[in-house]
Scaffold this active site. Structure first.
Site, PDB file in Angstrom:
ATOM      1  N   GLY A 116      64.472  38.907  68.607  1.00 28.06           N
ATOM      2  CA  GLY A 116      65.300  39.829  69.391  1.00 28.06           C
ATOM      3  C   GLY A 116      64.519  41.080  69.756  1.00 28.06           C
ATOM      4  N   GLY A 130      65.572  43.744  71.202  1.00 27.78           N
ATOM      5  CA  GLY A 130      66.510  44.816  71.533  1.00 27.78           C
ATOM      6  C   GLY A 130      66.080  46.091  70.835  1.00 27.78           C
ATOM      7  N   SER A 136      67.028  40.615  64.543  1.00 27.18           N
ATOM      8  CA  SER A 136      67.776  41.720  65.171  1.00 27.18           C
ATOM      9  C   SER A 136      68.316  41.211  66.501  1.00 27.18           C
ATOM     10  CB  SER A 136      66.863  42.930  65.359  1.00 27.18           C
ATOM     11  OG  SER A 136      65.618  42.532  65.915  1.00 27.18           O
ATOM     12  N   ARG A 139      74.885  42.903  66.666  1.00 23.87           N
ATOM     13  CA  ARG A 139      75.746  43.186  65.517  1.00 23.87           C
ATOM     14  C   ARG A 139      77.176  42.748  65.818  1.00 23.87           C
ATOM     15  NH1 ARG A 139      73.521  46.446  61.745  1.00 23.87           N
ATOM     16  NH2 ARG A 139      75.506  47.369  61.159  1.00 23.87           N
ATOM     17  N   ALA A 184      76.060  55.674  67.530  1.00 22.44           N
ATOM     18  CA  ALA A 184      76.693  56.644  66.643  1.00 22.44           C
ATOM     19  C   ALA A 184      77.423  57.732  67.437  1.00 22.44           C
ATOM     20  CB  ALA A 184      75.630  57.275  65.743  1.00 22.44           C
ATOM     21  N   HIS A 224      57.675  76.943  81.687  1.00 27.55           N
ATOM     22  CA  HIS A 224      56.333  76.378  81.867  1.00 27.55           C
ATOM     23  C   HIS A 224      55.446  76.795  80.699  1.00 27.55           C
ATOM     24  CE1 HIS A 224      52.706  74.999  83.808  1.00 27.55           C
ATOM     25  NE2 HIS A 224      52.139  76.154  83.468  1.00 27.55           N
TER      26      HIS A 224
HETATM   27  P1  FAD Z   1      79.508  52.541  60.549  1.00 30.49           P
HETATM   28  O1  FAD Z   1      78.447  53.553  60.637  1.00 30.49           O
HETATM   29  O2  FAD Z   1      79.111  51.129  60.354  1.00 30.49           O
HETATM   30  O3  FAD Z   1      80.442  52.993  59.335  1.00 30.49           O
HETATM   31  C1  FAD Z   1      81.480  52.211  58.868  1.00 30.49           C
HETATM   32  C2  FAD Z   1      81.761  52.616  57.434  1.00 30.49           C
HETATM   33  O4  FAD Z   1      82.996  52.039  57.040  1.00 30.49           O
HETATM   34  C3  FAD Z   1      80.723  52.127  56.440  1.00 30.49           C
HETATM   35  O5  FAD Z   1      80.375  53.165  55.571  1.00 30.49           O
HETATM   36  C4  FAD Z   1      81.443  51.021  55.673  1.00 30.49           C
HETATM   37  O6  FAD Z   1      81.025  50.905  54.324  1.00 30.49           O
HETATM   38  C5  FAD Z   1      82.876  51.524  55.732  1.00 30.49           C
HETATM   39  N1  FAD Z   1      83.899  50.498  55.586  1.00 30.49           N
HETATM   40  C6  FAD Z   1      84.010  49.319  56.245  1.00 30.49           C
HETATM   41  N2  FAD Z   1      85.155  48.689  55.883  1.00 30.49           N
HETATM   42  C7  FAD Z   1      85.747  49.488  54.983  1.00 30.49           C
HETATM   43  C8  FAD Z   1      86.966  49.400  54.259  1.00 30.49           C
HETATM   44  N3  FAD Z   1      87.796  48.376  54.402  1.00 30.49           N
HETATM   45  N4  FAD Z   1      87.259  50.403  53.391  1.00 30.49           N
HETATM   46  C9  FAD Z   1      86.434  51.462  53.235  1.00 30.49           C
HETATM   47  N5  FAD Z   1      85.283  51.602  53.907  1.00 30.49           N
HETATM   48  C10 FAD Z   1      84.961  50.633  54.770  1.00 30.49           C
HETATM   49  N6  FAD Z   1      72.960  54.532  66.968  1.00 30.49           N
HETATM   50  C11 FAD Z   1      72.568  55.641  67.622  1.00 30.49           C
HETATM   51  O7  FAD Z   1      73.368  56.240  68.346  1.00 30.49           O
HETATM   52  N7  FAD Z   1      71.288  56.121  67.495  1.00 30.49           N
HETATM   53  C12 FAD Z   1      70.375  55.508  66.723  1.00 30.49           C
HETATM   54  O8  FAD Z   1      69.233  55.963  66.624  1.00 30.49           O
HETATM   55  C13 FAD Z   1      70.757  54.337  66.027  1.00 30.49           C
HETATM   56  N8  FAD Z   1      69.874  53.688  65.250  1.00 30.49           N
HETATM   57  C14 FAD Z   1      70.263  52.574  64.573  1.00 30.49           C
HETATM   58  C15 FAD Z   1      69.320  51.908  63.805  1.00 30.49           C
HETATM   59  C16 FAD Z   1      69.678  50.763  63.124  1.00 30.49           C
HETATM   60  C17 FAD Z   1      68.646  50.052  62.290  1.00 30.49           C
HETATM   61  C18 FAD Z   1      71.025  50.293  63.187  1.00 30.49           C
HETATM   62  C19 FAD Z   1      71.459  49.095  62.429  1.00 30.49           C
HETATM   63  C20 FAD Z   1      71.964  50.953  63.963  1.00 30.49           C
HETATM   64  C21 FAD Z   1      71.584  52.091  64.673  1.00 30.49           C
HETATM   65  N9  FAD Z   1      72.490  52.769  65.490  1.00 30.49           N
HETATM   66  C22 FAD Z   1      72.091  53.877  66.175  1.00 30.49           C
HETATM   67  C23 FAD Z   1      73.885  52.321  65.632  1.00 30.49           C
HETATM   68  C24 FAD Z   1      74.805  53.170  64.727  1.00 30.49           C
HETATM   69  O9  FAD Z   1      74.344  53.065  63.398  1.00 30.49           O
HETATM   70  C25 FAD Z   1      76.240  52.678  64.848  1.00 30.49           C
HETATM   71  O10 FAD Z   1      76.634  52.645  66.198  1.00 30.49           O
HETATM   72  C26 FAD Z   1      77.163  53.618  64.082  1.00 30.49           C
HETATM   73  O11 FAD Z   1      76.817  53.662  62.714  1.00 30.49           O
HETATM   74  C27 FAD Z   1      78.619  53.181  64.227  1.00 30.49           C
HETATM   75  O12 FAD Z   1      79.434  54.077  63.539  1.00 30.49           O
HETATM   76  P2  FAD Z   1      80.830  53.634  62.926  1.00 30.49           P
HETATM   77  O13 FAD Z   1      81.385  54.864  62.317  1.00 30.49           O
HETATM   78  O14 FAD Z   1      81.612  52.917  63.943  1.00 30.49           O
HETATM   79  O15 FAD Z   1      80.484  52.548  61.795  1.00 30.49           O
HETATM   80  P1  NAI Z   2      70.470  44.415  70.752  1.00 26.06           P
HETATM   81  O1  NAI Z   2      71.714  43.946  71.390  1.00 26.06           O
HETATM   82  O2  NAI Z   2      69.916  45.733  71.111  1.00 26.06           O
HETATM   83  O3  NAI Z   2      69.305  43.356  70.998  1.00 26.06           O
HETATM   84  C1  NAI Z   2      69.417  42.028  70.598  1.00 26.06           C
HETATM   85  C2  NAI Z   2      68.356  41.229  71.327  1.00 26.06           C
HETATM   86  O4  NAI Z   2      68.295  39.949  70.723  1.00 26.06           O
HETATM   87  C3  NAI Z   2      68.678  41.013  72.809  1.00 26.06           C
HETATM   88  O5  NAI Z   2      67.556  41.293  73.584  1.00 26.06           O
HETATM   89  C4  NAI Z   2      69.082  39.544  72.862  1.00 26.06           C
HETATM   90  O6  NAI Z   2      68.798  38.937  74.095  1.00 26.06           O
HETATM   91  C5  NAI Z   2      68.236  38.956  71.733  1.00 26.06           C
HETATM   92  N1  NAI Z   2      68.757  37.727  71.168  1.00 26.06           N
HETATM   93  C6  NAI Z   2      70.049  37.417  70.899  1.00 26.06           C
HETATM   94  N2  NAI Z   2      70.115  36.175  70.340  1.00 26.06           N
HETATM   95  C7  NAI Z   2      68.839  35.714  70.253  1.00 26.06           C
HETATM   96  C8  NAI Z   2      68.271  34.519  69.755  1.00 26.06           C
HETATM   97  N3  NAI Z   2      69.003  33.550  69.231  1.00 26.06           N
HETATM   98  N4  NAI Z   2      66.936  34.384  69.830  1.00 26.06           N
HETATM   99  C9  NAI Z   2      66.153  35.360  70.344  1.00 26.06           C
HETATM  100  N5  NAI Z   2      66.644  36.515  70.839  1.00 26.06           N
HETATM  101  C10 NAI Z   2      67.977  36.693  70.782  1.00 26.06           C
HETATM  102  O7  NAI Z   2      70.761  44.312  69.177  1.00 26.06           O
HETATM  103  P2  NAI Z   2      70.012  44.899  67.914  1.00 26.06           P
HETATM  104  O8  NAI Z   2      68.613  45.241  68.230  1.00 26.06           O
HETATM  105  O9  NAI Z   2      70.310  43.952  66.820  1.00 26.06           O
HETATM  106  O10 NAI Z   2      70.794  46.234  67.657  1.00 26.06           O
HETATM  107  C11 NAI Z   2      72.204  46.236  67.533  1.00 26.06           C
HETATM  108  C12 NAI Z   2      72.763  47.485  68.091  1.00 26.06           C
HETATM  109  O11 NAI Z   2      72.508  48.584  67.225  1.00 26.06           O
HETATM  110  C13 NAI Z   2      72.161  47.910  69.421  1.00 26.06           C
HETATM  111  O12 NAI Z   2      72.738  47.243  70.505  1.00 26.06           O
HETATM  112  C14 NAI Z   2      72.498  49.352  69.456  1.00 26.06           C
HETATM  113  O13 NAI Z   2      73.797  49.508  69.940  1.00 26.06           O
HETATM  114  C15 NAI Z   2      72.430  49.762  68.000  1.00 26.06           C
HETATM  115  N6  NAI Z   2      71.166  50.457  67.754  1.00 26.06           N
HETATM  116  C16 NAI Z   2      70.916  51.604  68.431  1.00 26.06           C
HETATM  117  C17 NAI Z   2      69.736  52.280  68.264  1.00 26.06           C
HETATM  118  C18 NAI Z   2      69.482  53.491  69.064  1.00 26.06           C
HETATM  119  O14 NAI Z   2      70.414  54.013  69.651  1.00 26.06           O
HETATM  120  N7  NAI Z   2      68.251  53.988  69.127  1.00 26.06           N
HETATM  121  C19 NAI Z   2      68.705  51.798  67.341  1.00 26.06           C
HETATM  122  C20 NAI Z   2      69.048  50.545  66.718  1.00 26.06           C
HETATM  123  C21 NAI Z   2      70.248  49.930  66.910  1.00 26.06           C
END
Ligand code: FAD
Ligand code: NAI
Length: 476
Positions: free
Chosen positions: A191, A193, A280, A283, A331, A455
């Site tokens: 992936g 992404g 990856s 989600r 987020a 600048h």
């Molecule tokens: P979450 O952050 O997933 O929080 C949900 C919370 O609810 C968790 O703590 C969980 O334990 C809790 N929970 C779930 N069910 C229950 C329950 N029944 N009872 C009590 N608690 C519960 N987004 C960005 O904008 N910028 C970034 O740079 C970025 N980088 C990322 C990097 C990675 C590796 C990943 C995986 C994601 C990244 N994201 C980024 C995406 C971002 O993390 C999510 O969009 C964001 O966390 C979503 O917020 P949320 O509050 O909806 O859920």
């Molecule tokens: P993503 O949706 O960004 O990318 C997934 C990639 O995997 C796509 O390019 C898709 O075509 C590919 N893919 C799907 N199935 C596949 C398969 N079977 N084989 C090969 N490729 C396949 O998802 P990712 O990277 O897992 O991140 C999830 C989400 O978390 C993002 O969409 C984003 O919303 C959030 N996130 C945001 C960040 C930021 O804002 N900087 C950083 C990291 C995550």
């Protein structure tokens, strides 16, 4: 067990949930927030995916690995010599964990400051009764809560490849990808992404040979084509091997590593053998343990909670926000929805404009955009003008030694209203904020072109790109 009454109970303490709780408390509501995330000692670790295994730790490692890359490859250009450069991965990971903990502690402090009652445990619906909802908290201190309004903010989980579950030792989700104990010699990423590119970049900079396998035939299909092309060129030059149009077959893991059978874009059978594999591929919304059936809360076929434009679910006074509902999994999108819902509960008119939600990919070069891409405008048949400016012609970028990329403006052909801004290059994540403000105020490209920018600064590239819309750049 006695029941405690609240005006608002928020289930989930990620960026959506904790911000919603704070805003509702600011507006005078009696608020509880339930979150089940545990730190390594079993204590509370609010902040969700973002704080614990997402935005924050990934940026900490991106920073550390970028320092290493600069020290190894770019300091010499500045006349700085280093002998015996080394990496202490354990220390790097420990620093990342400390950054996470500071954020966890910060949220607990904010709850106290705003008088939000925090419950550490899993929240689940029990029943709807007498115009309120009963919610059970299962954890160290079980509790029963009654809520007039419920905000569900339970986030998302990584999607696994069929037949290849995450073991977080060889086949890694974002969780395992953020705590590989030693730099692997070879790393596969499925992936290309956002996570694949960010985490692939971290481990490549630290010395792994990284191969990214992507199912789609186009690289970063949702990104403006010109930007995606520039980014692809830069990543390939850095040594990231990206294969597009693949079909993943069997994935096998053993003590030695992981082998991935796949078909390449030409239909050839291939095998990738790597020490570790990051999967990856997107989600999925998370409602595990929420017990939505108890109250009849409606989910769609993807498992997302069904909401309208204002985050109302099918149940009165039950709202859902963030990754567990439709829309981008970001987020800041979750936070904006949290604030808007809290304000609606308080009788105000909260609003989220999805067209001005910025996206950032924190690679090097960084990629950031807001609004429409050129391909989206073409598909919609909208008449537009485009203007771009390369960082190569920007004095500050030259001084930084980072001249990759450009800023690109798309504006309406007649009114000059800004329709989209796309940046690939240094500090794109910071530069994009100006474009978001401009679009929120329905600014024209000329408005940006007429504003005085400091600048030398990278923001001058933004001004010049706005000037380029009218074909009158001054420095290019
Ligand atoms: P979450 O952050 O997933 O929080 C949900 C919370 O609810 C968790 O703590 C969980 O334990 C809790 N929970 C779930 N069910 C229950 C329950 N029944 N009872 C009590 N608690 C519960 N987004 C960005 O904008 N910028 C970034 O740079 C970025 N980088 C990322 C990097 C990675 C590796 C990943 C995986 C994601 C990244 N994201 C980024 C995406 C971002 O993390 C999510 O969009 C964001 O966390 C979503 O917020 P949320 O509050 O909806 O859920
Ligand atoms: P993503 O949706 O960004 O990318 C997934 C990639 O995997 C796509 O390019 C898709 O075509 C590919 N893919 C799907 N199935 C596949 C398969 N079977 N084989 C090969 N490729 C396949 O998802 P990712 O990277 O897992 O991140 C999830 C989400 O978390 C993002 O969409 C984003 O919303 C959030 N996130 C945001 C960040 C930021 O804002 N900087 C950083 C990291 C995550």
């Amino acid at each position: 067990m006695s029941t405690t009454n609240f005006d608002v109970v928020v289930i989930g303490g990620g960026p959506g949930g904790y911000i919603a709780a704070i805003r509702a408390a600011q507006l005078g509501k009696n608020v509880a927030c339930i979150d089940e995330w545990k730190n390594e000692k079993g204590g509370p670790a609010p902040g969700g995916t973002c704080t614990n295994i997402g935005c924050i730790p990934s940026k900490a490692l991106l920073q550390s690995s970028e320092h290493f890359e600069h020290a190894g490859h770019h300091f010499a250009d500045h006349g700085i010599g280093l002998k015996d450069l080394s990496i202490d991965v354990a220390k790097m990971l420990k620093r990342k964990d400390q950054v996470v903990k500071q954020n966890n502690d910060g949220i607990l402090y904010l709850f106290k400051k705003n008088k939000v009652t925090f419950f550490h445990g899993r929240g689940s619906f029990v029943k709807a009764a007498g115009g309120a909802y009963e919610i059970a908290v299962a954890g160290d201190k079980p509790a029963t809560l009654s809520a007039t309004h419920v905000i569900v903010a339970t986030g998302s989980n990584p999607r696994a490849l069929p037949g290849a579950p995450f073991d977080e030792a060889a086949i890694l989700s974002n969780d395992g990808a953020l705590r590989i104990p030693a730099v692997p010699k070879t790393l596969g990423v499925i992936g290309s992404g956002v996570i694949g590119l960010e985490m692939g970049s971290v481990w490549r900079r630290l010395g792994a040979q990284v191969t990214v396998l992507e199912a789609l035939p186009t690289f970063l299909g949702a990104v403006d084509e010109q930007v995606a092309k520039e980014a692809h060129k830069a990543f390939t030059k850095q040594g990231l091997k990206i294969e597009l149009g693949v079909k993943i077959g069997e994935v096998k893991a053993d003590k030695k590593g992981v082998s991935v059978a796949y078909t390449d874009a030409k239909g050839g059978a291939q095998t990738l053998a790597v020490d570790k594999l990051i999967v990856s591929i997107g989600r999925v919304p998370n409602t595990i343990g929420l017990n939505p059936e108890a109250v009849g809360l409606k989910l769609d076929e993807r498992g997302a909670i069904v909401v309208d434009d204002e985050c109302r679910t099918n149940l009165p006074n039950v709202w859902a926000i963030g990754d567990v509902v439709r829309g981008p999994m970001l987020a800041h999108k979750a936070e904006e929805e949290g604030v808007a819902v809290a304000e609606r509960i308080a009788g105000q008119h909260g609003h989220v404009d999805f067209n001005t939600v910025p996206w950032v990919i924190y690679t090097s070069p960084e990629i950031a955009w807001v609004g429409q891409t050129e391909q989206q405008l073409k598909a919609a048949g909208r008449a537009y003008k485009a203007g771009s400016f390369p960082f190569m012609a920007n004095g500050r970028a030259r001084a930084l030694g980072d001249t990759t990329g450009f800023v690109k403006f798309l504006a309406d052909a007649k009114t000059d209203e800004i329709l989209g801004v796309h940046i690939v290059g240094p500090f794109a994540s910071e530069l994009i904020a100006e474009a978001v403000v401009a679009m929120e105020f329905k600014a024209s490209a000329e408005d940006i072109a007429r504003i005085c920018h400091a600048h030398p600064s990278l923001s001058e590239a933004t001004k010049e790109a706005a000037l380029a819309v009218d074909k009158r750049t001054l420095n290019f």
